[in-house]
Design a protein around this motif. Structure first.
Motif, PDB file in Angstrom:
ATOM      1  N   ARG A   1      83.701  37.091-107.198  1.00 22.81           N
ATOM      2  CA  ARG A   1      82.291  36.594-106.986  1.00 22.81           C
ATOM      3  C   ARG A   1      82.123  35.532-108.147  1.00 22.81           C
ATOM      4  NH1 ARG A   1      80.829  41.791-106.105  1.00 22.81           N
ATOM      5  NH2 ARG A   1      80.715  42.413-108.244  1.00 22.81           N
ATOM      6  N   ARG A   2      82.526  35.613-109.218  1.00 26.21           N
ATOM      7  CA  ARG A   2      82.530  34.637-110.336  1.00 26.21           C
ATOM      8  C   ARG A   2      83.477  33.544-110.806  1.00 26.21           C
ATOM      9  NH1 ARG A   2      85.422  36.721-114.717  1.00 26.21           N
ATOM     10  NH2 ARG A   2      85.891  38.984-114.547  1.00 26.21           N
ATOM     11  N   SER A   3      84.181  33.518-109.674  1.00 24.27           N
ATOM     12  CA  SER A   3      85.451  32.415-109.785  1.00 24.27           C
ATOM     13  C   SER A   3      85.157  31.528-108.578  1.00 24.27           C
ATOM     14  CB  SER A   3      86.700  33.066-109.944  1.00 24.27           C
ATOM     15  OG  SER A   3      86.932  34.230-110.930  1.00 24.27           O
TER      16      SER A   3
ATOM     17  N   THR B   1      89.754  49.159-104.123  1.00 25.13           N
ATOM     18  CA  THR B   1      88.678  48.389-104.601  1.00 25.13           C
ATOM     19  C   THR B   1      89.425  47.048-104.869  1.00 25.13           C
ATOM     20  OG1 THR B   1      89.213  48.761-106.989  1.00 25.13           O
ATOM     21  CG2 THR B   1      87.329  50.194-106.005  1.00 25.13           C
TER      22      THR B   1
ATOM     23  N   ASN C   1      90.833  45.102-114.264  1.00 21.99           N
ATOM     24  CA  ASN C   1      89.853  44.606-115.072  1.00 21.99           C
ATOM     25  C   ASN C   1      89.249  43.046-115.205  1.00 21.99           C
ATOM     26  OD1 ASN C   1      89.141  46.861-117.484  1.00 21.99           O
ATOM     27  ND2 ASN C   1      91.308  46.808-117.071  1.00 21.99           N
ATOM     28  N   SER C   2      89.591  42.570-113.734  1.00 24.35           N
ATOM     29  CA  SER C   2      88.909  41.440-113.302  1.00 24.35           C
ATOM     30  C   SER C   2      89.338  40.215-114.386  1.00 24.35           C
ATOM     31  CB  SER C   2      87.387  41.319-113.383  1.00 24.35           C
ATOM     32  OG  SER C   2      87.184  42.492-112.413  1.00 24.35           O
TER      33      SER C   2
ATOM     34  N   THR D   1      89.860  41.745-107.896  1.00 27.11           N
ATOM     35  CA  THR D   1      88.680  42.679-107.654  1.00 27.11           C
ATOM     36  C   THR D   1      87.540  41.670-107.020  1.00 27.11           C
ATOM     37  OG1 THR D   1      87.935  42.005-109.832  1.00 27.11           O
ATOM     38  CG2 THR D   1      89.243  43.964-109.659  1.00 27.11           C
ATOM     39  N   GLN D   2      86.702  42.446-106.601  1.00 28.06           N
ATOM     40  CA  GLN D   2      85.223  41.649-106.006  1.00 28.06           C
ATOM     41  C   GLN D   2      84.779  41.103-107.158  1.00 28.06           C
ATOM     42  OE1 GLN D   2      84.428  41.060-102.790  1.00 28.06           O
ATOM     43  NE2 GLN D   2      84.909  42.642-101.610  1.00 28.06           N
ATOM     44  N   ASP D   3      84.598  41.668-108.249  1.00 29.21           N
ATOM     45  CA  ASP D   3      83.963  41.060-109.258  1.00 29.21           C
ATOM     46  C   ASP D   3      84.473  39.831-109.717  1.00 29.21           C
ATOM     47  OD1 ASP D   3      82.122  41.123-111.842  1.00 29.21           O
ATOM     48  OD2 ASP D   3      83.725  41.334-112.721  1.00 29.21           O
ATOM     49  N   TYR D   4      85.701  39.513-109.742  1.00 27.87           N
ATOM     50  CA  TYR D   4      86.667  38.516-110.220  1.00 27.87           C
ATOM     51  C   TYR D   4      86.248  37.670-108.949  1.00 27.87           C
ATOM     52  CZ  TYR D   4      89.874  35.047-111.149  1.00 27.87           C
ATOM     53  OH  TYR D   4      90.725  33.575-111.389  1.00 27.87           O
TER      54      TYR D   4
END
Length: 300
Positions: free
Chosen positions: A172-174, A248, A231-232, A167-170
């Motif tokens: 971004r924070r990795s 997504t 769920n990232s 996911t984009q969320d994962y």
């Protein structure tokens, strides 16, 4: 051998009770009991152990029940083929496929089939075990390899590949992931090596493990792999037929993927003229063609 007695024996063996079998056959318990005793006498053997809690098949009874079960499936198949001679499409169709394909690809598309044929009853059997189609454990199978059983009609539906998604969320924070050895800084989510799976998927996972990911989440089917990825929790190793319905998800390292995995639809030769099988086969093919067309239009 008396067919009527065999029919009654089959009902008793399936129910494990004279009373329940009698209810289903619309016969009294004493009438059912007499028929079973007569069958045992004609065969010269005991078919059931009698207990207060019900009936248990003897070894000889198990052998006979196996035979009547096979006969019953053949009779059901014959009845279905006779019904298929009518113009209407109705009745039961038993479809087997893997948990992931059935849950994530097939089931969401079934409303289209039911809109066309509301009297069709689908019995969807989701498991990794390959069922015996010639023995009528199912009518139609969709599998990730060409079936090896004899007397089957086979049709290749498509080829799929397994790749890396997140996911984009994962992302971004990795840590950035631009090369294969960057996996060392990430959690990998994949199908467990102990689970039944296609060789191409197992080979890809083995290759990825050589990069020594920071953490690994093993799950025994792709449905779980997809949910964890959405769920990232990390980078998922997922077939492309699944991810196409989840826009997504972002493809990670597009050059890293499995070899092509063929997807086949198969059914017994004896169901060649079945209208139920034909409409299901055509429905699946139409859905695949429509999905490919949408993908081409989106890429244009």
């Amino acid at each position: 051998m008396d067919w009527d007695k065999l029919r009654i024996f089959h009902a008793v063996a399936a129910a494990g009770s004279l009373t329940h079998a009698g209810d289903s056959l619309h016969l009294s318990q004493s009438a059912v009991s007499r028929q079973i005793r007569a069958l045992e006498e004609s065969l010269g053997t005991t078919l059931f152990h009698r207990h207060a809690r019900g009936l248990i098949l003897t070894e000889q009874g198990e052998l006979l029940f196996e035979a009547t079960r096979a006969m019953n499936k053949r009779l059901e198949a014959a009845a279905a083929r006779i019904r298929d001679s009518a113009e209407e499409v109705f009745g039961q169709l038993r479809v087997t496929t893997t948990t992931a394909f059935g849950t994530l690809w097939l089931a969401p598309r079934l409303p289209t089939l039911y809109e066309r044929y509301p009297d069709l009853n689908i019995d969807l059997i989701l498991e990794e075990r390959v069922l015996d189609l010639p023995m009528r454990e199912a009518d139609v199978a969709i599998r990730m390899k060409e079936p090896s059983q004899a007397d089957l009609i086979r049709k290749k539906l498509m080829g799929i590949r397994i790749g890396l998604y997140a996911t984009q969320d994962y992302l971004r924070r990795s840590p950035p992931i631009e090369r294969l050895d960057d996996l060392a800084g990430h959690r990998l989510i994949c199908q467990a090596s102990s689970s039944p799976q296609v060789a191409a998927g197992a080979t890809l996972v083995a290759q990825l493990m050589t990069q020594e990911p920071r953490s690994v989440l093993n799950i025994n089917n792709y449905f779980g792999v997809l949910q964890a990825t959405l769920n990232s929790l990390g980078i998922g190793v997922i077939p492309d037929y699944i991810t196409e319905d989840f826009p997504t998800l972002v493809r990670v390292l597009p050059e890293v993927e499995s070899g092509e995995v063929p997807v086949f639809l198969a059914y017994p030769e004896e169901l060649r003229q079945s209208k139920r099988v034909a409409v299901f086969r055509d429905f699946v093919q139409d859905e695949i063609f429509a999905h490919r067309r949408r993908n081409r239009e989106a890429a244009a």
